[in-house]
Write a protein that holds these residues in place. Structure first.
Motif, mmCIF file in Angstrom:
data_model
loop_
_atom_site.group_PDB
_atom_site.id
_atom_site.type_symbol
_atom_site.label_atom_id
_atom_site.label_comp_id
_atom_site.label_asym_id
_atom_site.label_seq_id
_atom_site.Cartn_x
_atom_site.Cartn_y
_atom_site.Cartn_z
ATOM 1 N N THR A 236 0.835 -1.202 0.000
ATOM 2 C CA THR A 236 0.000 0.000 0.000
ATOM 3 C C THR A 236 0.870 1.252 0.000
ATOM 4 O O THR A 236 0.594 2.211 -0.737
ATOM 5 N N HIS A 237 1.905 1.250 0.792
ATOM 6 C CA HIS A 237 2.817 2.389 0.847
ATOM 7 C C HIS A 237 3.527 2.572 -0.496
ATOM 8 O O HIS A 237 3.671 3.696 -0.986
ATOM 9 N N ALA A 238 3.930 1.466 -1.114
ATOM 10 C CA ALA A 238 4.594 1.532 -2.418
ATOM 11 C C ALA A 238 3.668 2.092 -3.501
ATOM 12 O O ALA A 238 4.137 2.699 -4.470
ATOM 13 N N LEU A 239 2.365 1.883 -3.329
ATOM 14 C CA LEU A 239 1.386 2.445 -4.277
ATOM 15 C C LEU A 239 1.194 3.950 -4.063
ATOM 16 O O LEU A 239 0.502 4.598 -4.840
ATOM 17 N N GLY A 240 1.788 4.480 -3.005
ATOM 18 C CA GLY A 240 1.714 5.914 -2.748
ATOM 19 C C GLY A 240 0.642 6.312 -1.751
ATOM 20 O O GLY A 240 0.425 7.504 -1.519
ATOM 21 N N TYR A 241 -0.008 5.364 -1.132
ATOM 22 C CA TYR A 241 -1.062 5.666 -0.160
ATOM 23 C C TYR A 241 -0.475 5.749 1.239
ATOM 24 O O TYR A 241 0.411 4.986 1.602
ATOM 25 N N ARG A 242 -0.982 6.679 2.019
ATOM 26 C CA ARG A 242 -0.585 6.813 3.419
ATOM 27 C C ARG A 242 -1.797 6.473 4.274
ATOM 28 O O ARG A 242 -2.935 6.695 3.881
ATOM 29 N N PHE A 243 -1.537 5.942 5.447
ATOM 30 C CA PHE A 243 -2.627 5.383 6.246
ATOM 31 C C PHE A 243 -2.330 5.507 7.726
ATOM 32 O O PHE A 243 -1.206 5.797 8.137
ATOM 33 N N ARG A 244 -3.329 5.276 8.511
ATOM 34 C CA ARG A 244 -3.231 5.188 9.961
ATOM 35 C C ARG A 244 -3.374 3.722 10.338
ATOM 36 O O ARG A 244 -3.936 2.922 9.586
ATOM 37 N N LEU A 245 -2.903 3.382 11.544
ATOM 38 C CA LEU A 245 -2.929 1.997 11.990
ATOM 39 C C LEU A 245 -3.739 1.829 13.274
ATOM 40 O O LEU A 245 -3.659 2.666 14.172
ATOM 41 N N HIS A 246 -4.498 0.756 13.340
ATOM 42 C CA HIS A 246 -5.107 0.243 14.570
ATOM 43 C C HIS A 246 -5.831 1.300 15.411
ATOM 44 O O HIS A 246 -5.567 1.417 16.607
ATOM 45 N N ARG A 247 -6.737 2.029 14.820
ATOM 46 C CA ARG A 247 -7.475 3.038 15.579
ATOM 47 C C ARG A 247 -8.410 2.368 16.566
ATOM 48 O O ARG A 247 -9.384 1.713 16.188
ATOM 49 N N ALA A 248 -8.133 2.529 17.835
ATOM 50 C CA ALA A 248 -8.885 1.863 18.892
ATOM 51 C C ALA A 248 -10.297 2.417 19.056
ATOM 52 O O ALA A 248 -11.150 1.755 19.637
ATOM 53 N N ASP A 249 -10.550 3.618 18.531
ATOM 54 C CA ASP A 249 -11.882 4.206 18.684
ATOM 55 C C ASP A 249 -12.862 3.716 17.620
ATOM 56 O O ASP A 249 -14.031 4.092 17.642
ATOM 57 N N LEU A 250 -12.411 2.857 16.712
ATOM 58 C CA LEU A 250 -13.295 2.291 15.692
ATOM 59 C C LEU A 250 -13.503 0.799 15.967
ATOM 60 O O LEU A 250 -12.597 0.118 16.450
ATOM 61 N N PRO A 251 -14.683 0.281 15.633
ATOM 62 C CA PRO A 251 -14.956 -1.144 15.857
ATOM 63 C C PRO A 251 -13.943 -2.034 15.148
ATOM 64 O O PRO A 251 -13.638 -1.845 13.978
ATOM 65 N N GLY A 252 -13.390 -2.988 15.876
ATOM 66 C CA GLY A 252 -12.461 -3.952 15.306
ATOM 67 C C GLY A 252 -11.022 -3.476 15.226
ATOM 68 O O GLY A 252 -10.166 -4.209 14.753
ATOM 69 N N LYS A 253 -10.731 -2.250 15.642
ATOM 70 C CA LYS A 253 -9.379 -1.676 15.537
ATOM 71 C C LYS A 253 -8.773 -1.990 14.178
ATOM 72 O O LYS A 253 -7.850 -2.812 14.048
ATOM 73 N N PRO A 254 -9.264 -1.351 13.127
ATOM 74 C CA PRO A 254 -8.829 -1.664 11.760
ATOM 75 C C PRO A 254 -7.310 -1.657 11.590
ATOM 76 O O PRO A 254 -6.620 -0.837 12.184
ATOM 77 N N ASP A 255 -6.812 -2.582 10.764
ATOM 78 C CA ASP A 255 -5.381 -2.692 10.530
ATOM 79 C C ASP A 255 -4.848 -1.473 9.776
ATOM 80 O O ASP A 255 -3.832 -0.909 10.152
#
Length: 132
Positions: A29-48
Motif C-alpha cells: 500500500t505504501h509503495a502504491l503511494g497511499y498513506r494510512f493510519r494503523l489500529h485506531r482503537a476508537d473504531l470497531p475492530g481496531k482496523p489494521d
C-alpha cells in the motif's frame, strides 16, 4: 485440562498487530503511494489500515483465526476442538458486527486474507482498485 507447554509457547507468540501478512499489505500500500493510519482503537475492530480522507478501511485477517474457507482456514484442531470451534465462530460473528458498525458510520471495508499474500500482483491490484 492438561496444558501442553509447547503449544502454550506457540500460542503466546501469536500476535494481533504487525503480523507478517499485515506488514506485506502495508508495504504494498505504501509503495502504491497511499498513506494510512494503523489500529485506531476508537473504531470497531481496531482496523489494521485506515484511510480517513477516503473513508476506507482494510482488515488483514488470519485464515485460521477468522475462519476463512481456504485450506488453512478449514483446518480442524485435533485437541480442544470445541474450544477452537467456538472461538472461531465468535471471531466471525464479531467481525460481521464490526463491519456492519463501520459501514453504518460511512466506512467502506476491504478484508484481505492471509492466503492472498502469495499472489502479490493480484493483491496489489485489489488494494489499488479498492482505494481508487
Amino acid at each position: 485440562m492438561i496444558v501442553d507447554p509447547v503449544r502454550s509457547r506457540i500460542m503466546r507468540a501469536v500476535r494481533g498487530k504487525n503480523t507478517a501478512p499485515e506488514m506485506i499489505v502495508r508495504r504494498l500500500t505504501h509503495a502504491l503511494g497511499y498513506r494510512f493510519r494503523l489500529h485506531r482503537a476508537d473504531l470497531p475492530g481496531k482496523p489494521d489500515l485506515l484511510f480517513p480522507a477516503r473513508r476506507k478501511i482494510i482488515f488483514v485477517h488470519g485464515c485460521f483465526w477468522h475462519g476463512h474457507d481456504c485450506l488453512r482456514g478449514n483446518r480442524k484442531p485435533k485437541t480442544n476442538a470445541d474450544y477452537w470451534r467456538t472461538k472461531i465462530e465468535n471471531n466471525r460473528a464479531r467481525d460481521c458486527i464490526n463491519i456492519e458498525k463501520l459501514e453504518i458510520k460511512g466506512w467502506r471495508v476491504l478484508i484481505l486474507w492471509e492466503c492472498q499474500m502469495a499472489d502479490k500482483e493480484r493483491l496489489t491490484s485489489e488494494i489499488s482498485q479498492f482505494l481508487m
